[in-house]
Design a protein around this motif. Sequence first.
Motif, mmCIF file in Angstrom:
data_model
loop_
_atom_site.group_PDB
_atom_site.id
_atom_site.type_symbol
_atom_site.label_atom_id
_atom_site.label_comp_id
_atom_site.label_asym_id
_atom_site.label_seq_id
_atom_site.Cartn_x
_atom_site.Cartn_y
_atom_site.Cartn_z
ATOM 1 N N ASP A 229 30.844 -0.663 -11.062
ATOM 2 C CA ASP A 229 31.515 -1.224 -12.238
ATOM 3 C C ASP A 229 30.638 -2.145 -13.068
ATOM 4 O OD1 ASP A 229 34.485 -0.333 -11.893
ATOM 5 O OD2 ASP A 229 33.857 -0.995 -9.905
ATOM 6 N N ALA A 230 29.595 -2.705 -12.483
ATOM 7 C CA ALA A 230 28.679 -3.575 -13.235
ATOM 8 C C ALA A 230 27.408 -3.767 -12.426
ATOM 9 C CB ALA A 230 29.313 -4.929 -13.548
ATOM 10 N N LEU A 231 26.348 -4.131 -13.115
ATOM 11 C CA LEU A 231 25.053 -4.394 -12.498
ATOM 12 C C LEU A 231 24.723 -5.871 -12.685
ATOM 13 C CD1 LEU A 231 23.216 -2.236 -11.164
ATOM 14 C CD2 LEU A 231 21.850 -2.264 -13.265
ATOM 15 N N ILE A 232 24.335 -6.547 -11.602
ATOM 16 C CA ILE A 232 23.878 -7.932 -11.690
ATOM 17 C C ILE A 232 22.354 -7.925 -11.687
ATOM 18 C CG2 ILE A 232 23.851 -10.205 -10.609
ATOM 19 C CD1 ILE A 232 26.575 -9.679 -9.483
ATOM 20 N N VAL A 233 21.774 -8.432 -12.764
ATOM 21 C CA VAL A 233 20.333 -8.371 -13.008
ATOM 22 C C VAL A 233 19.828 -9.791 -13.239
ATOM 23 C CG1 VAL A 233 18.548 -7.277 -14.400
ATOM 24 C CG2 VAL A 233 20.779 -6.171 -14.199
ATOM 25 N N SER A 234 19.190 -10.456 -12.258
ATOM 26 C CA SER A 234 18.642 -9.852 -11.064
ATOM 27 C C SER A 234 18.617 -10.905 -9.970
ATOM 28 C CB SER A 234 17.225 -9.345 -11.341
ATOM 29 O OG SER A 234 16.448 -10.419 -11.876
ATOM 30 N N ARG A 278 26.846 1.715 -21.348
ATOM 31 C CA ARG A 278 27.735 2.438 -20.434
ATOM 32 C C ARG A 278 28.096 1.631 -19.193
ATOM 33 N NH1 ARG A 278 24.319 7.428 -18.907
ATOM 34 N NH2 ARG A 278 22.657 5.848 -19.087
ATOM 35 N N LEU A 279 27.324 0.595 -18.882
ATOM 36 C CA LEU A 279 27.506 -0.168 -17.654
ATOM 37 C C LEU A 279 27.401 -1.657 -17.968
ATOM 38 C CD1 LEU A 279 27.705 0.136 -14.492
ATOM 39 C CD2 LEU A 279 25.200 -0.027 -14.471
ATOM 40 N N PRO A 280 28.444 -2.441 -17.691
ATOM 41 C CA PRO A 280 28.353 -3.882 -17.953
ATOM 42 C C PRO A 280 27.233 -4.529 -17.141
ATOM 43 C CG PRO A 280 30.623 -3.238 -17.536
ATOM 44 C CD PRO A 280 29.774 -2.056 -17.187
ATOM 45 N N LEU A 281 26.563 -5.496 -17.759
ATOM 46 C CA LEU A 281 25.449 -6.191 -17.119
ATOM 47 C C LEU A 281 25.765 -7.676 -17.020
ATOM 48 C CD1 LEU A 281 22.535 -4.519 -19.136
ATOM 49 C CD2 LEU A 281 23.457 -3.801 -16.911
ATOM 50 N N ILE A 282 25.453 -8.254 -15.870
ATOM 51 C CA ILE A 282 25.591 -9.696 -15.661
ATOM 52 C C ILE A 282 24.191 -10.239 -15.413
ATOM 53 C CG2 ILE A 282 26.553 -11.504 -14.201
ATOM 54 C CD1 ILE A 282 28.879 -9.531 -13.607
ATOM 55 N N ALA A 283 23.770 -11.183 -16.245
ATOM 56 C CA ALA A 283 22.403 -11.698 -16.193
ATOM 57 C C ALA A 283 22.324 -12.948 -15.327
ATOM 58 C CB ALA A 283 21.909 -12.012 -17.604
ATOM 59 N N VAL A 284 21.313 -12.984 -14.468
ATOM 60 C CA VAL A 284 21.085 -14.150 -13.611
ATOM 61 C C VAL A 284 19.588 -14.280 -13.392
ATOM 62 C CG1 VAL A 284 21.444 -12.779 -11.519
ATOM 63 C CG2 VAL A 284 21.701 -15.244 -11.403
#
Length: 345
Positions: A229-234, A278-284
């Motif tokens: 559902d989402a990618l946490i980067v990184s 197409r894919l939500p991204l969460i930045a860290v």
Amino acid sequence: MALSDLGAALLRRIDPELAHGLAIRALQAIPLPAPPADDPILRTRVAGLDLPNPVGLAAGLDKNGEALRGLARLGFGFVECGSVTPLPQAGNPKPRLFRLSEDRGVINRMGFNNLGLEAFAARLSDRPRNVIVGANLGANKDTEDKAADYVAGLIRLRGLSDYVTVNVSSPNTPGLRALQGRAALDDLLGRLNEARAGDPTPVFLKVAPDLTADEVALIVEASLDHRIDALIVSNTTLDRPDSLRSPHRAEAGGLSGAPLKARAMEALRAAAAAGGGRLPLIAVGGVDSGAEAYARIRAGAAAVQLYSALIYEGPGLVARIKRDLADLLRADGFSTVSEAALAAR
């Protein structure tokens, strides 16, 4: 200086791991006031989750889900606890946590030290309901089938958290980052997808910053294929920039904080280019100000997370980031966070 920020300054004067434990105890014991209501411009929706603001706490601070009530009072839009492994484990030998004060960074080689899945589940069953809570899953160091550990965590925590993060990017568990290769990732994500069995709880994947653009693109496609559902980067980096000045700069482990900023942004841009919305991204990684949070959103992030910056700035940082982020959004004519992120495409 706010009392909470003064406490953070005092904690910086003692051993880092001891300070971490004392911070958890304080968050459990001190009755913090409720934070003021968030500016409406900060409301956003990520992977079906309605967030009052896009500023989240990254995993690692509350490994065992012990201080969620206190953390819910610091003003985060969402709080991620863990990493948790199926079996309790002590982690790596001490010392294993180092402040790089001259660089405003941290090196850790904790090794997924935690009390295990059952203790974690018990705490989540009594979690506060006024904050979005995520559970970050890891694998035991000595397990022969790491994918099975993630499946076990997903099944055991069903219904206890608002989302689950699959952490395949910690550098401190041998063999873990190998799960980011396509064949291993297909096996892992396929088994997780099967184990979800219609459960609507969002599943996120947390990746390393030490990847090429092609490797990031591979992970994005695998995530889409398997309904992540989402990618946490990184996550933390094994890289050691030449600019580091701290005497601890050569310690083994994952580097986080300000020195990670450029690499984390590079990984985010690669994921945004590959995902194309197409894919939500969460930045860290190095998020330490409203300006940096805004830069990540303008690069395509739907939300941000922070942790290391709290060590140097104190918990008052959360409110400052939200205030400055709201001002920056309005200054550029945006009415929502998602509108600013969409403009990056």
